[in-house]
Design a protein around this motif. Structure first.
Motif, PDB file in Angstrom:
ATOM      1  N   LYS A 185      -8.791  -2.932  -0.458  1.00 53.53           N
ATOM      2  CA  LYS A 185      -7.472  -2.299  -0.337  1.00 53.53           C
ATOM      3  C   LYS A 185      -6.362  -3.336  -0.491  1.00 53.53           C
ATOM      4  O   LYS A 185      -5.353  -3.099  -1.164  1.00 53.53           O
ATOM      5  CB  LYS A 185      -7.345  -1.593   1.024  1.00 53.53           C
ATOM      6  N   ASN A 186      -6.541  -4.493   0.135  1.00 59.77           N
ATOM      7  CA  ASN A 186      -5.546  -5.562   0.003  1.00 59.77           C
ATOM      8  C   ASN A 186      -5.435  -6.037  -1.440  1.00 59.77           C
ATOM      9  O   ASN A 186      -4.331  -6.313  -1.933  1.00 59.77           O
ATOM     10  CB  ASN A 186      -5.913  -6.735   0.911  1.00 59.77           C
ATOM     11  N   ASP A 187      -6.560  -6.109  -2.130  1.00 52.82           N
ATOM     12  CA  ASP A 187      -6.540  -6.523  -3.541  1.00 52.82           C
ATOM     13  C   ASP A 187      -5.768  -5.520  -4.393  1.00 52.82           C
ATOM     14  O   ASP A 187      -5.065  -5.914  -5.340  1.00 52.82           O
ATOM     15  CB  ASP A 187      -7.976  -6.659  -4.072  1.00 52.82           C
ATOM     16  N   LEU A 188      -5.895  -4.233  -4.079  1.00 55.86           N
ATOM     17  CA  LEU A 188      -5.134  -3.211  -4.800  1.00 55.86           C
ATOM     18  C   LEU A 188      -3.632  -3.426  -4.623  1.00 55.86           C
ATOM     19  O   LEU A 188      -2.847  -3.282  -5.566  1.00 55.86           O
ATOM     20  CB  LEU A 188      -5.515  -1.819  -4.294  1.00 55.86           C
ATOM     21  N   ILE A 189      -3.226  -3.774  -3.404  1.00 55.02           N
ATOM     22  CA  ILE A 189      -1.807  -4.016  -3.131  1.00 55.02           C
ATOM     23  C   ILE A 189      -1.318  -5.228  -3.912  1.00 55.02           C
ATOM     24  O   ILE A 189      -0.266  -5.183  -4.570  1.00 55.02           O
ATOM     25  CB  ILE A 189      -1.576  -4.234  -1.617  1.00 55.02           C
ATOM     26  N   ILE A 190      -2.068  -6.308  -3.861  1.00 55.61           N
ATOM     27  CA  ILE A 190      -1.685  -7.539  -4.563  1.00 55.61           C
ATOM     28  C   ILE A 190      -1.573  -7.283  -6.061  1.00 55.61           C
ATOM     29  O   ILE A 190      -0.599  -7.683  -6.708  1.00 55.61           O
ATOM     30  CB  ILE A 190      -2.707  -8.657  -4.279  1.00 55.61           C
ATOM     31  N   ASP A 191      -2.555  -6.579  -6.615  1.00 58.63           N
ATOM     32  CA  ASP A 191      -2.558  -6.285  -8.047  1.00 58.63           C
ATOM     33  C   ASP A 191      -1.363  -5.408  -8.428  1.00 58.63           C
ATOM     34  O   ASP A 191      -0.718  -5.638  -9.459  1.00 58.63           O
ATOM     35  CB  ASP A 191      -3.862  -5.580  -8.419  1.00 58.63           C
ATOM     36  N   VAL A 217       7.428   2.893  -6.839  1.00 60.78           N
ATOM     37  CA  VAL A 217       7.553   4.197  -6.172  1.00 60.78           C
ATOM     38  C   VAL A 217       6.292   5.019  -6.413  1.00 60.78           C
ATOM     39  O   VAL A 217       5.745   5.640  -5.494  1.00 60.78           O
ATOM     40  CB  VAL A 217       8.806   4.951  -6.670  1.00 60.78           C
ATOM     41  N   ILE A 218       5.809   5.006  -7.652  1.00 55.70           N
ATOM     42  CA  ILE A 218       4.554   5.691  -7.969  1.00 55.70           C
ATOM     43  C   ILE A 218       3.390   4.983  -7.265  1.00 55.70           C
ATOM     44  O   ILE A 218       2.473   5.623  -6.751  1.00 55.70           O
ATOM     45  CB  ILE A 218       4.326   5.721  -9.490  1.00 55.70           C
ATOM     46  N   PHE A 219       3.442   3.654  -7.235  1.00 53.55           N
ATOM     47  CA  PHE A 219       2.403   2.880  -6.542  1.00 53.55           C
ATOM     48  C   PHE A 219       2.326   3.286  -5.074  1.00 53.55           C
ATOM     49  O   PHE A 219       1.235   3.476  -4.524  1.00 53.55           O
ATOM     50  CB  PHE A 219       2.712   1.388  -6.669  1.00 53.55           C
ATOM     51  N   ARG A 220       3.471   3.402  -4.411  1.00 56.28           N
ATOM     52  CA  ARG A 220       3.500   3.805  -2.997  1.00 56.28           C
ATOM     53  C   ARG A 220       2.914   5.202  -2.808  1.00 56.28           C
ATOM     54  O   ARG A 220       2.210   5.467  -1.830  1.00 56.28           O
ATOM     55  CB  ARG A 220       4.937   3.777  -2.472  1.00 56.28           C
ATOM     56  N   LYS A 221       3.197   6.095  -3.765  1.00 56.56           N
ATOM     57  CA  LYS A 221       2.664   7.455  -3.684  1.00 56.56           C
ATOM     58  C   LYS A 221       1.142   7.454  -3.825  1.00 56.56           C
ATOM     59  O   LYS A 221       0.437   8.174  -3.110  1.00 56.56           O
ATOM     60  CB  LYS A 221       3.297   8.323  -4.779  1.00 56.56           C
ATOM     61  N   ASN A 222       0.625   6.631  -4.727  1.00 55.93           N
ATOM     62  CA  ASN A 222      -0.819   6.572  -4.965  1.00 55.93           C
ATOM     63  C   ASN A 222      -1.558   5.779  -3.890  1.00 55.93           C
ATOM     64  O   ASN A 222      -2.720   6.055  -3.595  1.00 55.93           O
ATOM     65  CB  ASN A 222      -1.107   5.970  -6.334  1.00 55.93           C
ATOM     66  N   TYR A 223      -0.887   4.774  -3.333  1.00 61.53           N
ATOM     67  CA  TYR A 223      -1.516   3.899  -2.330  1.00 61.53           C
ATOM     68  C   TYR A 223      -0.617   3.795  -1.096  1.00 61.53           C
ATOM     69  O   TYR A 223      -0.018   2.747  -0.826  1.00 61.53           O
ATOM     70  CB  TYR A 223      -1.770   2.511  -2.913  1.00 61.53           C
ATOM     71  N   PRO A 224      -0.513   4.880  -0.325  1.00 62.13           N
ATOM     72  CA  PRO A 224       0.420   4.894   0.821  1.00 62.13           C
ATOM     73  C   PRO A 224       0.089   3.875   1.902  1.00 62.13           C
ATOM     74  O   PRO A 224       0.959   3.496   2.694  1.00 62.13           O
ATOM     75  CB  PRO A 224       0.294   6.331   1.358  1.00 62.13           C
ATOM     76  N   PHE A 225      -1.159   3.411   1.943  1.00 60.87           N
ATOM     77  CA  PHE A 225      -1.538   2.419   2.948  1.00 60.87           C
ATOM     78  C   PHE A 225      -0.765   1.110   2.768  1.00 60.87           C
ATOM     79  O   PHE A 225      -0.635   0.328   3.717  1.00 60.87           O
ATOM     80  CB  PHE A 225      -3.041   2.149   2.899  1.00 60.87           C
ATOM     81  N   ALA A 226      -0.259   0.851   1.557  1.00 56.76           N
ATOM     82  CA  ALA A 226       0.457  -0.411   1.298  1.00 56.76           C
ATOM     83  C   ALA A 226       1.691  -0.552   2.175  1.00 56.76           C
ATOM     84  O   ALA A 226       2.115  -1.671   2.475  1.00 56.76           O
ATOM     85  CB  ALA A 226       0.856  -0.488  -0.172  1.00 56.76           C
ATOM     86  N   VAL A 227       2.283   0.571   2.597  1.00 60.77           N
ATOM     87  CA  VAL A 227       3.497   0.520   3.420  1.00 60.77           C
ATOM     88  C   VAL A 227       3.231   1.079   4.815  1.00 60.77           C
ATOM     89  O   VAL A 227       4.162   1.399   5.547  1.00 60.77           O
ATOM     90  CB  VAL A 227       4.650   1.303   2.754  1.00 60.77           C
ATOM     91  N   ASP A 228       1.961   1.170   5.193  1.00 61.16           N
ATOM     92  CA  ASP A 228       1.588   1.739   6.493  1.00 61.16           C
ATOM     93  C   ASP A 228       1.311   0.615   7.483  1.00 61.16           C
ATOM     94  O   ASP A 228       0.359  -0.157   7.313  1.00 61.16           O
ATOM     95  CB  ASP A 228       0.351   2.633   6.327  1.00 61.16           C
ATOM     96  N   LYS A 229       2.127   0.535   8.521  1.00 65.31           N
ATOM     97  CA  LYS A 229       1.972  -0.546   9.505  1.00 65.31           C
ATOM     98  C   LYS A 229       0.603  -0.495  10.198  1.00 65.31           C
ATOM     99  O   LYS A 229       0.054  -1.535  10.591  1.00 65.31           O
ATOM    100  CB  LYS A 229       3.094  -0.479  10.541  1.00 65.31           C
ATOM    101  N   LYS A 230       0.022   0.710  10.340  1.00 66.94           N
ATOM    102  CA  LYS A 230      -1.272   0.828  11.020  1.00 66.94           C
ATOM    103  C   LYS A 230      -2.386   0.181  10.198  1.00 66.94           C
ATOM    104  O   LYS A 230      -3.356  -0.333  10.762  1.00 66.94           O
ATOM    105  CB  LYS A 230      -1.591   2.301  11.279  1.00 66.94           C
ATOM    106  N   PHE A 231      -2.242   0.204   8.884  1.00 63.45           N
ATOM    107  CA  PHE A 231      -3.233  -0.432   8.017  1.00 63.45           C
ATOM    108  C   PHE A 231      -3.314  -1.931   8.296  1.00 63.45           C
ATOM    109  O   PHE A 231      -4.403  -2.508   8.388  1.00 63.45           O
ATOM    110  CB  PHE A 231      -2.877  -0.172   6.553  1.00 63.45           C
ATOM    111  N   TYR A 232      -2.171  -2.563   8.450  1.00 60.96           N
ATOM    112  CA  TYR A 232      -2.136  -4.012   8.702  1.00 60.96           C
ATOM    113  C   TYR A 232      -2.501  -4.337  10.159  1.00 60.96           C
ATOM    114  O   TYR A 232      -3.169  -5.346  10.419  1.00 60.96           O
ATOM    115  CB  TYR A 232      -0.756  -4.566   8.349  1.00 60.96           C
ATOM    116  N   TYR A 233      -2.078  -3.478  11.073  1.00 58.60           N
ATOM    117  CA  TYR A 233      -2.437  -3.677  12.488  1.00 58.60           C
ATOM    118  C   TYR A 233      -3.949  -3.590  12.662  1.00 58.60           C
ATOM    119  O   TYR A 233      -4.554  -4.372  13.406  1.00 58.60           O
ATOM    120  CB  TYR A 233      -1.733  -2.628  13.347  1.00 58.60           C
ATOM    121  N   LEU A 234      -4.579  -2.643  11.963  1.00 59.62           N
ATOM    122  CA  LEU A 234      -6.036  -2.490  12.044  1.00 59.62           C
ATOM    123  C   LEU A 234      -6.737  -3.781  11.642  1.00 59.62           C
ATOM    124  O   LEU A 234      -7.715  -4.189  12.281  1.00 59.62           O
ATOM    125  CB  LEU A 234      -6.476  -1.343  11.129  1.00 59.62           C
ATOM    126  N   GLN A 235      -6.243  -4.437  10.606  1.00 58.73           N
ATOM    127  CA  GLN A 235      -6.876  -5.673  10.145  1.00 58.73           C
ATOM    128  C   GLN A 235      -6.808  -6.760  11.211  1.00 58.73           C
ATOM    129  O   GLN A 235      -7.725  -7.579  11.328  1.00 58.73           O
ATOM    130  CB  GLN A 235      -6.231  -6.143   8.846  1.00 58.73           C
TER     131      GLN A 235
END
Length: 392
Positions: free
Chosen positions: A149-155, A164-182
């Motif tokens: 998932k992190n690699d998808l964000i970096i790419d 904007v389309i990227f955020r729609k397709n990969y909403p975890f990139a801007v989700d604080k819980k995704f990073y907190y989980l890590q």
């Protein structure tokens, strides 16, 4: 993969079933195979694997298998809320250790489904309350999915496409819980990933306004990752102000106005109208110089200082909204210059007004033999404003 549903079926249909009793095992085998033929509920392979498990098991896992969350996971009915803390005091550690290996396939499927559906809060609760149930294999599997998932964000950031389309397709990139989980899973493991995401944002910040909003949201979400490295912690903390500015750049009347003008001039398709509009804006601005000259020395002084501010703000606005233009394309060049000037004059009007009145007041005070103390407050305000925005 052991199908624990078969154990429930056997318990429901055979009174006082004891897997250590060979007669009970024979009864269980007949019952399960009959059910398989009649209702196709279980496959023969599942039954054989389950019976081998019963014959060789050293633990019955009664307490573990009765935990509601564990039960729902091996039934492939994933719970919506894992917030209730389980009571694991009656379950010995050696029983949990033995159960981990058997449970791994179910747990990996639960992790896959939760990550695929962006159910980060479920995973956070599971990490808080059930982390003892991770085997080495399931934990490695878990980390690998998060790395992906992190690699998808970096790419996505490095490609610098429509974020904007990227955020729609990969909403975890801007989700604080995704990073907190890590942070909960292993902050040392993901420290380099987070730093790479941060660096990718820094390298690609010269982009459109819409993209910058998303990049700001990513940086703001990253703040919820508790880094193992002090270097990473400091970098994330230092980026907070920048992240808030990017995230909020379309909020407020003047920001929205500037954003609208920038988008308008960047997306006009009619080159003839672009040339006409750009010549009008730039022409009126140039004509203003000749008009001011006729108003006297005070006006000239005011206009000279005001234009120094305008040029500075225009340079900053151009970098912020347009970044670059193709000098071979006259239409694009004029459009972006005219758009930049219009943004500067409209959004910077309050500052220019304060400067104008401040200069007039200062000149009048000096002419009357007085020190213009009242001009210092707006000048301090303007100085702070320009200083804060110097890197935009």
């Amino acid at each position: 993969m052991i199908n624990f549903s078969l154990r429930e079926f056997v318990n429901d249909n055979l009174n006082n079933f004891d897997p250590r009793n060979s007669q009970d095992l024979i009864k269980a085998e007949k019952l399960l195979k009959a059910e398989s033929k009649l209702n196709k509920t279980f496959s023969i392979n599942e039954i054989e694997e389950f019976l081998d498990y019963l014959k060789n098991q050293t633990q019955e896992f009664k307490h573990v298998l009765n935990l509601p969350v564990i039960k729902s996971i091996y039934h492939d009915v994933y719970p919506e809320n894992l917030s209730r803390k389980p009571d694991l005091r009656d379950i010995p550690e050696h029983e949990i250790e033995e159960f981990r290996e058997i449970f791994s396939p179910y747990l990996e499927e639960f992790i896959s489904v939760s990550i695929r559906n962006n159910q980060w809060q479920n995973l956070i609760f599971f990490q808080h309350f059930y982390s003892r149930f991770f085997s080495t294999e399931s934990l490695d599997f878990y980390k690998e999915l998060l790395h992906d998932k992190n690699d998808l964000i970096i790419d996505g950031i490095m490609r610098n496409d429509d974020m904007v389309i990227f955020r729609k397709n990969y909403p975890f990139a801007v989700d604080k819980k995704f990073y907190y989980l890590q942070s909960l899973v292993d902050n040392f493991e993901f420290d380099n990933d987070i730093l790479t995401i941060n660096n990718a944002v820094a390298e690609n910040q010269k982009t459109s306004v819409d993209n910058k909003v998303v990049l700001g949201e990513i940086l703001m979400a990253i703040l919820h990752f508790t880094a193992a490295s002090e270097v990473t912690r400091n970098i994330i903390r230092q980026n907070q102000a920048v992240a808030e500015d990017w995230k909020n750049q379309k909020s407020g009347f003047f920001n929205n106005l500037a954003y609208g003008i920038a988008n308008y001039f960047a997306n006009i398709q009619n080159s003839g109208f672009v040339l006409f509009l750009s010549i009008v804006i730039l022409g009126l601005y140039l004509l203003s110089y000749f008009f001011v000259i006729t108003l006297g020395s005070n006006a000239i002084i005011f206009y000279a200082i005001a234009n120094a501010i305008i040029l500075y703000l225009a340079y900053r606005n151009f970098k912020y909204y347009f970044n670059f233009f193709n000098p071979k394309d006259l239409t694009e060049t004029l459009a972006k210059l005219a758009g930049t000037l219009l943004i500067t004059l409209t959004t910077g009007f309050p500052i220019l007004l304060v400067i104008g009145f401040g200069i007039i007041y200062a000149i009048a005070s000096f002419s009357g033999g007085k020190f213009p103390a009242g001009v210092f407050l707006p000048l301090v305000f303007i100085g702070v404003k320009l200083f804060k925005n110097r890197d935009q």
